[in-house]
Design a protein around this motif. Structure first.
Motif, PDB file in Angstrom:
ATOM      1  N   GLY A 112       0.688  -0.677   0.091  1.00 39.52           N
ATOM      2  CA  GLY A 112      -0.243  -0.459   0.142  1.00 39.52           C
ATOM      3  C   GLY A 112       0.485   1.569  -0.067  1.00 39.52           C
ATOM      4  O   GLY A 112       0.057   2.493  -0.321  1.00 39.52           O
ATOM      5  N   HIS A 113       2.398   1.311   0.113  1.00 38.69           N
ATOM      6  CA  HIS A 113       2.836   3.088   0.786  1.00 38.69           C
ATOM      7  C   HIS A 113       4.149   2.826  -0.491  1.00 38.69           C
ATOM      8  O   HIS A 113       4.762   3.243  -1.187  1.00 38.69           O
ATOM      9  CB  HIS A 113       3.547   2.909   1.452  1.00 38.69           C
ATOM     10  CG  HIS A 113       2.937   2.844   3.449  1.00 38.69           C
ATOM     11  ND1 HIS A 113       3.278   2.704   4.488  1.00 38.69           N
ATOM     12  CD2 HIS A 113       1.735   2.303   3.281  1.00 38.69           C
ATOM     13  CE1 HIS A 113       2.378   2.805   5.314  1.00 38.69           C
ATOM     14  NE2 HIS A 113       1.384   3.113   4.697  1.00 38.69           N
ATOM     15  N   LEU A 114       3.677   1.723  -1.641  1.00 39.49           N
ATOM     16  CA  LEU A 114       4.203   1.994  -3.308  1.00 39.49           C
ATOM     17  C   LEU A 114       4.269   2.940  -4.281  1.00 39.49           C
ATOM     18  O   LEU A 114       2.959   3.466  -3.128  1.00 39.49           O
ATOM     19  CB  LEU A 114       4.388   0.462  -3.839  1.00 39.49           C
ATOM     20  CG  LEU A 114       4.936  -0.952  -3.565  1.00 39.49           C
ATOM     21  CD1 LEU A 114       3.706  -1.736  -4.767  1.00 39.49           C
ATOM     22  CD2 LEU A 114       6.535  -1.182  -3.537  1.00 39.49           C
ATOM     23  N   ARG A 115       5.295   3.324  -4.135  1.00 39.63           N
ATOM     24  CA  ARG A 115       4.977   5.221  -5.336  1.00 39.63           C
ATOM     25  C   ARG A 115       4.485   4.436  -6.580  1.00 39.63           C
ATOM     26  O   ARG A 115       5.783   4.800  -7.166  1.00 39.63           O
ATOM     27  CB  ARG A 115       6.281   5.817  -4.704  1.00 39.63           C
ATOM     28  CG  ARG A 115       6.323   6.161  -3.441  1.00 39.63           C
ATOM     29  CD  ARG A 115       7.981   6.831  -3.525  1.00 39.63           C
ATOM     30  NE  ARG A 115       8.381   7.576  -2.329  1.00 39.63           N
ATOM     31  CZ  ARG A 115       7.957   8.420  -1.735  1.00 39.63           C
ATOM     32  NH1 ARG A 115       6.582   8.962  -2.376  1.00 39.63           N
ATOM     33  NH2 ARG A 115       8.125   8.372   0.363  1.00 39.63           N
ATOM     34  N   SER A 116       3.490   4.359  -6.430  1.00 34.45           N
ATOM     35  CA  SER A 116       2.665   3.939  -8.133  1.00 34.45           C
ATOM     36  C   SER A 116       1.500   3.883  -7.367  1.00 34.45           C
ATOM     37  O   SER A 116       1.130   3.551  -6.824  1.00 34.45           O
ATOM     38  CB  SER A 116       3.836   2.215  -8.270  1.00 34.45           C
ATOM     39  OG  SER A 116       2.716   1.301  -7.473  1.00 34.45           O
ATOM     40  N   GLU A 117       1.166   3.806  -8.871  1.00 27.50           N
ATOM     41  CA  GLU A 117      -0.142   3.409  -9.387  1.00 27.50           C
ATOM     42  C   GLU A 117      -1.213   2.094  -8.817  1.00 27.50           C
ATOM     43  O   GLU A 117      -1.988   2.006  -8.734  1.00 27.50           O
ATOM     44  CB  GLU A 117      -0.864   3.560 -10.667  1.00 27.50           C
ATOM     45  CG  GLU A 117       0.101   5.545 -11.357  1.00 27.50           C
ATOM     46  CD  GLU A 117      -1.162   6.219 -10.037  1.00 27.50           C
ATOM     47  OE1 GLU A 117      -1.918   6.186  -9.824  1.00 27.50           O
ATOM     48  OE2 GLU A 117      -0.812   7.477  -9.211  1.00 27.50           O
ATOM     49  N   GLU A 118      -0.368   1.483  -9.084  1.00 26.39           N
ATOM     50  CA  GLU A 118      -0.762  -0.579  -8.767  1.00 26.39           C
ATOM     51  C   GLU A 118       0.323  -0.685  -8.002  1.00 26.39           C
ATOM     52  O   GLU A 118       1.802  -0.886  -7.333  1.00 26.39           O
ATOM     53  CB  GLU A 118       0.504  -1.436 -10.169  1.00 26.39           C
ATOM     54  CG  GLU A 118      -0.254  -2.513 -10.514  1.00 26.39           C
ATOM     55  CD  GLU A 118       0.287  -3.445 -11.082  1.00 26.39           C
ATOM     56  OE1 GLU A 118      -0.281  -3.861 -12.065  1.00 26.39           O
ATOM     57  OE2 GLU A 118       1.095  -3.920 -11.608  1.00 26.39           O
ATOM     58  N   LEU A 119      -0.661  -1.305  -7.236  1.00 28.57           N
ATOM     59  CA  LEU A 119      -0.257  -1.835  -5.609  1.00 28.57           C
ATOM     60  C   LEU A 119       0.189  -3.288  -5.418  1.00 28.57           C
ATOM     61  O   LEU A 119      -0.955  -4.152  -7.006  1.00 28.57           O
ATOM     62  CB  LEU A 119      -1.296  -1.640  -4.043  1.00 28.57           C
ATOM     63  CG  LEU A 119      -1.893  -0.362  -4.203  1.00 28.57           C
ATOM     64  CD1 LEU A 119      -2.937   0.232  -3.416  1.00 28.57           C
ATOM     65  CD2 LEU A 119      -0.380   0.233  -4.111  1.00 28.57           C
ATOM     66  N   VAL A 120       1.228  -3.480  -5.322  1.00 27.76           N
ATOM     67  CA  VAL A 120       1.418  -5.346  -5.176  1.00 27.76           C
ATOM     68  C   VAL A 120       1.612  -6.046  -4.252  1.00 27.76           C
ATOM     69  O   VAL A 120       1.937  -4.926  -2.858  1.00 27.76           O
ATOM     70  CB  VAL A 120       2.843  -4.981  -6.003  1.00 27.76           C
ATOM     71  CG1 VAL A 120       3.814  -6.846  -6.440  1.00 27.76           C
ATOM     72  CG2 VAL A 120       3.073  -4.543  -7.708  1.00 27.76           C
ATOM     73  N   ASP A 121       1.456  -6.512  -3.957  1.00 27.95           N
ATOM     74  CA  ASP A 121       1.018  -7.448  -2.516  1.00 27.95           C
ATOM     75  C   ASP A 121       1.266  -8.651  -2.645  1.00 27.95           C
ATOM     76  O   ASP A 121       1.158  -9.408  -3.486  1.00 27.95           O
ATOM     77  CB  ASP A 121      -0.060  -8.268  -1.952  1.00 27.95           C
ATOM     78  CG  ASP A 121      -0.717  -6.943  -1.545  1.00 27.95           C
ATOM     79  OD1 ASP A 121      -0.597  -5.628  -0.122  1.00 27.95           O
ATOM     80  OD2 ASP A 121      -1.649  -6.273  -2.012  1.00 27.95           O
ATOM     81  N   LEU A 122       2.532  -9.444  -2.194  1.00 24.34           N
ATOM     82  CA  LEU A 122       3.563 -10.830  -2.088  1.00 24.34           C
ATOM     83  C   LEU A 122       3.039 -10.748  -0.648  1.00 24.34           C
ATOM     84  O   LEU A 122       3.611 -10.962   0.384  1.00 24.34           O
ATOM     85  CB  LEU A 122       5.166 -10.023  -2.277  1.00 24.34           C
ATOM     86  CG  LEU A 122       5.786  -9.310  -3.507  1.00 24.34           C
ATOM     87  CD1 LEU A 122       6.896  -8.947  -3.333  1.00 24.34           C
ATOM     88  CD2 LEU A 122       4.652 -10.047  -4.205  1.00 24.34           C
ATOM     89  N   LEU A 123       3.345 -12.654  -1.296  1.00 21.63           N
ATOM     90  CA  LEU A 123       3.124 -13.797   0.188  1.00 21.63           C
ATOM     91  C   LEU A 123       4.285 -14.912  -0.769  1.00 21.63           C
ATOM     92  O   LEU A 123       4.349 -14.984  -1.111  1.00 21.63           O
ATOM     93  CB  LEU A 123       1.487 -14.750  -0.389  1.00 21.63           C
ATOM     94  CG  LEU A 123       2.269 -15.466   0.998  1.00 21.63           C
ATOM     95  CD1 LEU A 123       1.672 -14.814   2.163  1.00 21.63           C
ATOM     96  CD2 LEU A 123       0.129 -16.460   0.335  1.00 21.63           C
ATOM     97  N   TRP A 124       4.931 -15.163   0.805  1.00 22.29           N
ATOM     98  CA  TRP A 124       5.968 -15.796   0.171  1.00 22.29           C
ATOM     99  C   TRP A 124       6.391 -17.040   1.670  1.00 22.29           C
ATOM    100  O   TRP A 124       5.714 -16.251   3.030  1.00 22.29           O
ATOM    101  CB  TRP A 124       7.077 -15.256   0.699  1.00 22.29           C
ATOM    102  CG  TRP A 124       8.976 -16.082   0.550  1.00 22.29           C
ATOM    103  CD1 TRP A 124       9.701 -16.695   2.253  1.00 22.29           C
ATOM    104  CD2 TRP A 124       9.096 -17.548   0.055  1.00 22.29           C
ATOM    105  NE1 TRP A 124      10.682 -17.585   2.033  1.00 22.29           N
ATOM    106  CE2 TRP A 124      10.867 -17.787   0.399  1.00 22.29           C
ATOM    107  CE3 TRP A 124       8.712 -17.818  -1.033  1.00 22.29           C
ATOM    108  CZ2 TRP A 124      10.968 -19.272  -0.141  1.00 22.29           C
ATOM    109  CZ3 TRP A 124       9.480 -18.503  -2.141  1.00 22.29           C
ATOM    110  CH2 TRP A 124      10.644 -19.008  -1.418  1.00 22.29           C
ATOM    111  N   ASP A 125       5.853 -18.524   1.569  1.00 19.87           N
ATOM    112  CA  ASP A 125       5.246 -19.602   2.825  1.00 19.87           C
ATOM    113  C   ASP A 125       7.121 -20.296   2.779  1.00 19.87           C
ATOM    114  O   ASP A 125       6.672 -21.407   3.696  1.00 19.87           O
ATOM    115  CB  ASP A 125       4.430 -20.105   1.984  1.00 19.87           C
ATOM    116  CG  ASP A 125       4.561 -21.523   0.933  1.00 19.87           C
ATOM    117  OD1 ASP A 125       5.753 -20.778   0.893  1.00 19.87           O
ATOM    118  OD2 ASP A 125       3.142 -21.576   0.714  1.00 19.87           O
ATOM    119  N   GLY A 126       7.813 -19.701   2.324  1.00 14.69           N
ATOM    120  CA  GLY A 126       8.842 -20.027   2.732  1.00 14.69           C
ATOM    121  C   GLY A 126       8.833 -21.743   1.055  1.00 14.69           C
ATOM    122  O   GLY A 126      10.763 -21.817   0.926  1.00 14.69           O
TER     123      GLY A 126
END
Length: 266
Positions: free
Chosen positions: A179-193
């Motif tokens: 949500g705090h990215l300086r872009s018009e597109e938001l990216v959410d990343l999930l890493w489970d190992g």
């Protein structure tokens, strides 16, 4: 007959403005078809304009609340929000271990949407040492992630490095919120190992962002309480937050609350 709902527990602070904290968590649990229980860690004096006071609940009272819920209404999942002090972080971690609370979602609440700090600086290391190894998932925003891992997190590549580091530090999985990215597109990343999941969506032009992190982590905990896989729980919660922001009621003069009345996942 009405099916018995799964029980979810939130361990967090009370928001007098009703948009975040315990209030947002319980509203979200309800929307997701869970019976919500709570252990209040602090009483905040706040509204959409900011936080003007914080009163921490005595540690033994917080632990007693958790124990009372676990003894009679054992939760299928739990989450933490505002914990304020190192002493409280340690106590909550002990309660999660002793009461064997499953599906723990750690929302490392450090700074409110208004910019007000909600966590003592010396409590950051305590979270890493005591709470992170218990977490099925940790859900930091970029500022919180940077505080936890010790390096700047301001682009998708840094988000990936931070997610990997958080799992190395003990969390079973990490969701880095963009949500705090300086872009018009938001990216959410999930890493489970083992695997990456990525969600992209356009940025909404709205001031109604108060309680987004609380709502997201509560939605994920609710999904886990229903027995859903982690990636499905995350996707459902992200979708709920997006729709709740899109239909926000526009209350208050500052960062307004979401619309928790939108339907939860089927």
């Amino acid at each position: 007959m009405t099916a018995t709902p799964p029980i979810a527990l939130t361990i967090a602070g009370s928001d007098s403005g009703g948009g975040a904290g315990i209030q947002a968590d319980l509203k979200t649990f309800q929307a997701f078809g869970c019976f919500g229980t709570s252990a209040i860690t602090a009483i905040t004096v706040q509204n959409t304009l900011g936080v003007s006071g914080v009163h921490s609940i005595p540690v033994d009272t917080v632990q007693a609340q958790i124990r009372a819920v676990a003894d009679d209404l054992p939760p299928a999942a739990c989450k933490t929000g505002m914990l304020a002090t190192s002493e409280l972080v340690r106590a909550v971690a002990e309660s999660i271990r002793v009461n064997r609370l499953p599906n723990f979602v750690l929302d490392p609440v450090m700074v409110a949407s208004s910019g007000d700090r909600l966590l003592d600086e010396d409590a950051q290391r305590t979270i890493v040492e005591h709470l992170l190894p218990l977490a099925a998932l940790v859900t930091p925003n970029l500022d919180e992630a940077a505080l936890l891992v010790g390096f700047p997190v301001d682009d998708p590549e840094a988000m990936r490095r931070a997610a990997v580091r958080l799992v190395e530090l003990g969390a079973k999985a990490a969701l880095l919120k963009g949500g705090h990215l300086r872009s018009e597109e938001l990216v959410d990343l999930l890493w489970d190992g083992r695997e990456w999941r990525e969600w992209r969506r356009p940025r909404l032009d709205t001031r109604s962002t108060h309680g987004t992190g609380c709502t997201l982590s509560a939605g994920i905990a609710a999904g886990l309480a229903h027995g859903r896989p982690l990636d499905r729980a995350v996707e459902d919660a992200l979708d709920f937050v997006q729709r709740a922001m899109q239909s926000a009621p526009g209350l208050g003069a500052g960062h307004g609350p979401l619309n928790h009345l939108v339907p939860g996942p089927a």
